[in-house]
Design an enzyme around this catalytic site. Structure first.
Site, PDB file in Angstrom:
ATOM      1  N   HIS A 115       0.867  -1.184   0.000  1.00  0.00           N
ATOM      2  CA  HIS A 115       0.000   0.000   0.000  1.00  0.00           C
ATOM      3  C   HIS A 115       0.897   1.225   0.000  1.00  0.00           C
ATOM      4  O   HIS A 115       1.252   1.765   1.047  1.00  0.00           O
ATOM      5  CB  HIS A 115      -0.899  -0.035   1.241  1.00  0.00           C
ATOM      6  CG  HIS A 115      -1.935   1.055   1.282  1.00  0.00           C
ATOM      7  ND1 HIS A 115      -3.116   0.926   1.979  1.00  0.00           N
ATOM      8  CD2 HIS A 115      -1.979   2.298   0.732  1.00  0.00           C
ATOM      9  CE1 HIS A 115      -3.822   2.036   1.864  1.00  0.00           C
ATOM     10  NE2 HIS A 115      -3.145   2.880   1.098  1.00  0.00           N
TER      11      HIS A 115
ATOM     12  N   GLU B  40     -11.404   3.229   5.799  1.00  0.00           N
ATOM     13  CA  GLU B  40     -10.448   4.172   6.396  1.00  0.00           C
ATOM     14  C   GLU B  40     -11.267   5.259   7.088  1.00  0.00           C
ATOM     15  O   GLU B  40     -11.428   5.260   8.300  1.00  0.00           O
ATOM     16  CB  GLU B  40      -9.524   4.777   5.341  1.00  0.00           C
ATOM     17  CG  GLU B  40      -8.532   5.772   5.911  1.00  0.00           C
ATOM     18  CD  GLU B  40      -7.761   6.531   4.820  1.00  0.00           C
ATOM     19  OE1 GLU B  40      -6.758   7.186   5.172  1.00  0.00           O
ATOM     20  OE2 GLU B  40      -8.161   6.499   3.642  1.00  0.00           O
TER      21      GLU B  40
ATOM     22  N   ASP C  62       1.803   4.013   2.856  1.00  0.00           N
ATOM     23  CA  ASP C  62       0.768   4.838   2.237  1.00  0.00           C
ATOM     24  C   ASP C  62       1.368   5.998   1.437  1.00  0.00           C
ATOM     25  O   ASP C  62       1.683   5.840   0.263  1.00  0.00           O
ATOM     26  CB  ASP C  62      -0.195   5.345   3.314  1.00  0.00           C
ATOM     27  CG  ASP C  62      -1.544   5.790   2.764  1.00  0.00           C
ATOM     28  OD1 ASP C  62      -1.758   5.664   1.549  1.00  0.00           O
ATOM     29  OD2 ASP C  62      -2.385   6.246   3.552  1.00  0.00           O
ATOM     30  N   ASP C  63       1.511   7.169   2.044  1.00  0.00           N
ATOM     31  CA  ASP C  63       2.092   8.361   1.412  1.00  0.00           C
ATOM     32  C   ASP C  63       3.196   8.872   2.334  1.00  0.00           C
ATOM     33  O   ASP C  63       3.023   9.876   3.048  1.00  0.00           O
ATOM     34  CB  ASP C  63       1.023   9.441   1.209  1.00  0.00           C
ATOM     35  CG  ASP C  63      -0.097   8.976   0.304  1.00  0.00           C
ATOM     36  OD1 ASP C  63       0.097   9.014  -0.925  1.00  0.00           O
ATOM     37  OD2 ASP C  63      -1.147   8.574   0.830  1.00  0.00           O
TER      38      ASP C  63
END
Length: 334
Positions: free
Chosen positions: A10, A193, A271-272
């Protein structure tokens, strides 16, 4: 903490753009930005929720214009990922965010795929590319994007669904995902989420996904937890992201230890990472600090990441053996 060999499942490539890189790309491509310098930009990384992050995230994407930009971004992530113990990465890319800025889809995919193609030799990482559809855009736009991606012949392995979750249920994209699965692509989707557990049900039953990205709100639905446990549906959890976007009030409140205790197929991801304060190693260090996550738990997370990947069985066995060898070496030196 010794980082075990791990798969990252992810990871948004655009979310690896560090402030320095954003400003350098803006200068390279003559893209005006409303930030004075790196400190000014970094000061804006205080997010109230998912949407406040997305507003900045998409604005910064406008600095990516050429295949070389996309290749540089991807290679920089792979270098950092290798240092974090990543041995396999299945990464996300948002084509719509770039074509909306007038960048041809071929330019986007050529750059990313060129860097991914050199990852085994340059970084010792095997990779897979998943194109993600923006759920706050129309299903028709997603279908056009999927058609355009397939037309390029780019070596993608799957389709995903991301962006603003609330008010954009998975059911909106049933036909798009049916087309992708008919083309032989794997299917994953962000759900649970900020959105409710019902979105996880929809992603599973209507989109036919094989993994749920995030999924932390699944814990609110006991029947869903039972299904996810029984079917061993992988959940690609991102602890530092959940903290920075206020999905949880603090790390001590994160449900990951309980998810492990309940037998869910949970994995840890970044994620980011440029926006949320850490790459995979930082996320794993945060998890290792949580009550109830011991050495066996960390080994299980590493093994889950390999088993949840879309790798073939031969590569999975190879990487699982590397995890076991790393654990044995650590135990022998203790």
């Amino acid at each position: 903490m010794t980082t075990l060999p791990t798969a990252e499942l992810h990871l948004h490539l655009e979310g690896t753009l560090e402030p320095e890189t954003i400003l350098r790309l803006a200068e390279r491509n003559a893209v005006p930005l409303p930030y004075h310098d790196v400190d000014d930009l970094a000061a804006r990384y205080d997010f109230a929720d998912l949407q406040s992050f997305l507003d900045l995230y998409y604005a910064n994407m406008a600095t990516l214009r050429t295949a070389q930009d996309f290749a540089d971004m991807t290679d920089a992530y792979l270098s950092r990922a290798a240092a974090a113990g990543v041995v396999h990465a299945e990464v996300f890319l948002d084509p719509q965010a770039h074509t909306a800025h007038g960048v041809p889809i071929e330019e986007v995919l050529d750059g990313v795929c060129a860097a991914l193609g050199t990852a085994p030799a340059r970084h010792g990482i095997s990779t897979g590319l998943i194109v993600t559809m923006l759920r706050d855009h129309s299903a028709a736009d997603a279908m056009r994007t999927l058609t355009d991606v397939l037309r390029t012949g780019a070596p993608i392995i799957g389709i995903g669904l991301d962006s603003a979750e609330v008010g954009n249920p998975p059911s909106k994209f049933v036909e798009v995902f049916a087309r992708a699965r008919a083309e032989g692509l794997h299917a994953v989707a962000h759900a649970g989420e900020e959105g409710p557990p019902s979105y996880v049900w929809e992603a599973l039953d209507l989109l036919g996904v094989e993994r749920i990205d995030h999924g932390v709100r699944s814990m609110e639905d006991e029947r869903l937890v039972a299904r996810l446990t029984e079917d061993q549906v992988p959940l690609t959890v991102c602890p530092l992201s959940n903290l920075r976007l206020k999905v949880v009030p603090d790390l001590a409140s994160h449900p990951l230890p309980e998810m492990l205790r309940r037998g869910l197929m949970v994995t840890v991801n970044s994620d980011d990472p440029a926006y949320f304060g850490g790459y995979l190693d930082a996320n794993l260090a945060a998890v290792a600090s949580l009550h109830g996550v011991d050495g066996d738990g960390m080994r299980r997370l590493a093994r889950n990441s390999i088993n949840a990947s879309f790798l073939d069985d031969v590569r999975k066995r190879e990487l699982l053996a590397r995890i076991d060898a790393a654990v044995a070496a650590t135990n022998a030196s203790a």
